[in-house]
Design a protein around this motif. Structure first.
Motif, PDB file in Angstrom:
ATOM      1  N   ARG A 144       0.798  -1.226   0.000  1.00 55.89           N
ATOM      2  CA  ARG A 144       0.000   0.000   0.000  1.00 55.89           C
ATOM      3  C   ARG A 144       0.835   1.282   0.000  1.00 55.89           C
ATOM      4  O   ARG A 144       0.381   2.292  -0.531  1.00 55.89           O
ATOM      5  CB  ARG A 144      -0.918   0.029   1.218  1.00 55.89           C
ATOM      6  N   LEU A 145       2.010   1.256   0.617  1.00 59.03           N
ATOM      7  CA  LEU A 145       2.785   2.490   0.795  1.00 59.03           C
ATOM      8  C   LEU A 145       4.067   2.517  -0.029  1.00 59.03           C
ATOM      9  O   LEU A 145       4.209   3.338  -0.923  1.00 59.03           O
ATOM     10  CB  LEU A 145       3.093   2.716   2.281  1.00 59.03           C
ATOM     11  N   THR A 146       5.008   1.618   0.275  1.00 62.86           N
ATOM     12  CA  THR A 146       6.307   1.720  -0.402  1.00 62.86           C
ATOM     13  C   THR A 146       6.188   1.479  -1.902  1.00 62.86           C
ATOM     14  O   THR A 146       6.932   2.072  -2.677  1.00 62.86           O
ATOM     15  CB  THR A 146       7.382   0.796   0.219  1.00 62.86           C
ATOM     16  N   SER A 147       5.247   0.657  -2.334  1.00 67.60           N
ATOM     17  CA  SER A 147       5.074   0.422  -3.773  1.00 67.60           C
ATOM     18  C   SER A 147       4.624   1.688  -4.502  1.00 67.60           C
ATOM     19  O   SER A 147       4.782   1.795  -5.717  1.00 67.60           O
ATOM     20  CB  SER A 147       4.058  -0.695  -4.023  1.00 67.60           C
ATOM     21  N   ARG A 148       4.096   2.652  -3.752  1.00 69.52           N
ATOM     22  CA  ARG A 148       3.683   3.937  -4.336  1.00 69.52           C
ATOM     23  C   ARG A 148       4.753   5.012  -4.143  1.00 69.52           C
ATOM     24  O   ARG A 148       4.499   6.189  -4.363  1.00 69.52           O
ATOM     25  CB  ARG A 148       2.363   4.397  -3.712  1.00 69.52           C
ATOM     26  N   GLY A 149       5.939   4.593  -3.697  1.00 69.77           N
ATOM     27  CA  GLY A 149       7.039   5.530  -3.542  1.00 69.77           C
ATOM     28  C   GLY A 149       7.031   6.303  -2.238  1.00 69.77           C
ATOM     29  O   GLY A 149       7.763   7.278  -2.090  1.00 69.77           O
ATOM     30  N   ILE A 150       6.210   5.868  -1.285  1.00 74.54           N
ATOM     31  CA  ILE A 150       6.118   6.550   0.007  1.00 74.54           C
ATOM     32  C   ILE A 150       7.176   5.978   0.949  1.00 74.54           C
ATOM     33  O   ILE A 150       7.238   4.759   1.147  1.00 74.54           O
ATOM     34  CB  ILE A 150       4.705   6.381   0.611  1.00 74.54           C
ATOM     35  N   ALA A 151       8.007   6.858   1.507  1.00 75.91           N
ATOM     36  CA  ALA A 151       9.028   6.419   2.460  1.00 75.91           C
ATOM     37  C   ALA A 151       8.363   6.057   3.781  1.00 75.91           C
ATOM     38  O   ALA A 151       7.566   6.832   4.317  1.00 75.91           O
ATOM     39  CB  ALA A 151      10.050   7.531   2.677  1.00 75.91           C
ATOM     40  N   VAL A 152       8.690   4.880   4.312  1.00 78.99           N
ATOM     41  CA  VAL A 152       8.121   4.399   5.567  1.00 78.99           C
ATOM     42  C   VAL A 152       9.259   4.070   6.537  1.00 78.99           C
ATOM     43  O   VAL A 152      10.197   3.358   6.172  1.00 78.99           O
ATOM     44  CB  VAL A 152       7.255   3.135   5.352  1.00 78.99           C
ATOM     45  N   THR A 153       9.149   4.594   7.756  1.00 80.07           N
ATOM     46  CA  THR A 153      10.093   4.257   8.810  1.00 80.07           C
ATOM     47  C   THR A 153       9.321   3.587   9.938  1.00 80.07           C
ATOM     48  O   THR A 153       8.304   4.104  10.393  1.00 80.07           O
ATOM     49  CB  THR A 153      10.815   5.514   9.346  1.00 80.07           C
ATOM     50  N   VAL A 154       9.813   2.420  10.361  1.00 80.91           N
ATOM     51  CA  VAL A 154       9.213   1.666  11.466  1.00 80.91           C
ATOM     52  C   VAL A 154      10.158   1.774  12.659  1.00 80.91           C
ATOM     53  O   VAL A 154      11.361   1.533  12.522  1.00 80.91           O
ATOM     54  CB  VAL A 154       8.977   0.186  11.081  1.00 80.91           C
ATOM     55  N   TYR A 155       9.589   2.138  13.788  1.00 80.32           N
ATOM     56  CA  TYR A 155      10.357   2.385  15.003  1.00 80.32           C
ATOM     57  C   TYR A 155      10.188   1.239  15.983  1.00 80.32           C
ATOM     58  O   TYR A 155       9.061   0.899  16.348  1.00 80.32           O
ATOM     59  CB  TYR A 155       9.891   3.688  15.673  1.00 80.32           C
TER      60      TYR A 155
END
Length: 159
Positions: A144-155
């Motif tokens: 849903r997110l990274t495939s659309r080029g959205i940077a995701v950081t998990v803490y």
């Protein structure tokens, strides 16, 4: 396509520049008082207040599994309250997490992140009190997110 970045730290103090959305999973019964939401409430009153108003008015709004409300807490920081948990206890119907609802919520979140030009920051959503497993949540985030080029950081909270 960006990968998910994993860091030790506190998701309520997101790293990096630009607009950031802190995403987390809420339940569908109006409960706010355990887990990651406590850290959010220590920093900002708005996400909890909005969630409680949203739940109280649920007969006339979209509150329910899969729904998302983004609340601005600072000039460049938003909090996404995502309803992805049925109830608050593990019982005869299993754990509270609802992967389909998290998937739907992440789709809404992705649209909002693109609209705002934002990166997304989160703890391991759905895997604390909701009882989910990261091996089921991580692919939803990638799809849903990274495939659309959205940077995701998990803490992962450092001790």
């Amino acid at each position: 396509m960006p990968e998910i970045t994993y860091v030790r730290g506190d998701a309520t103090t997101p790293l990096g520049k630009g607009v950031k959305i802190i995403a987390h999973v809420c339940n569908d019964v109006g409960g706010w008082g355990k887990g990651f939401v406590l850290a959010l409430s220590r920093r900002w009153p708005e996400p909890e207040a909005d969630y409680r108003r949203w739940h109280r008015g649920r007969s006339g709004n979209d509150f329910g599994l899969g729904a998302v409300r983004c609340v601005r807490v600072e000039q460049y920081v938003w909090v996404a309250n995502m309803v992805g948990q049925r109830g608050i206890r593990t019982g005869s119907k299993g754990v509270p997490v609802r992967y389909g609802a998290i998937d739907s919520a992440l789709g809404v979140l992705a649209d909002r992140a693109v609209e705002l030009g934002a990166s997304v920051h989160m703890p391991r959503i759905g895997c604390g009190l909701a009882g989910g497993t990261w091996s089921r949540v991580e692919p939803l985030i990638s799809e849903r997110l990274t495939s659309r080029g959205i940077a995701v950081t998990v803490y992962d909270h450092g001790d």
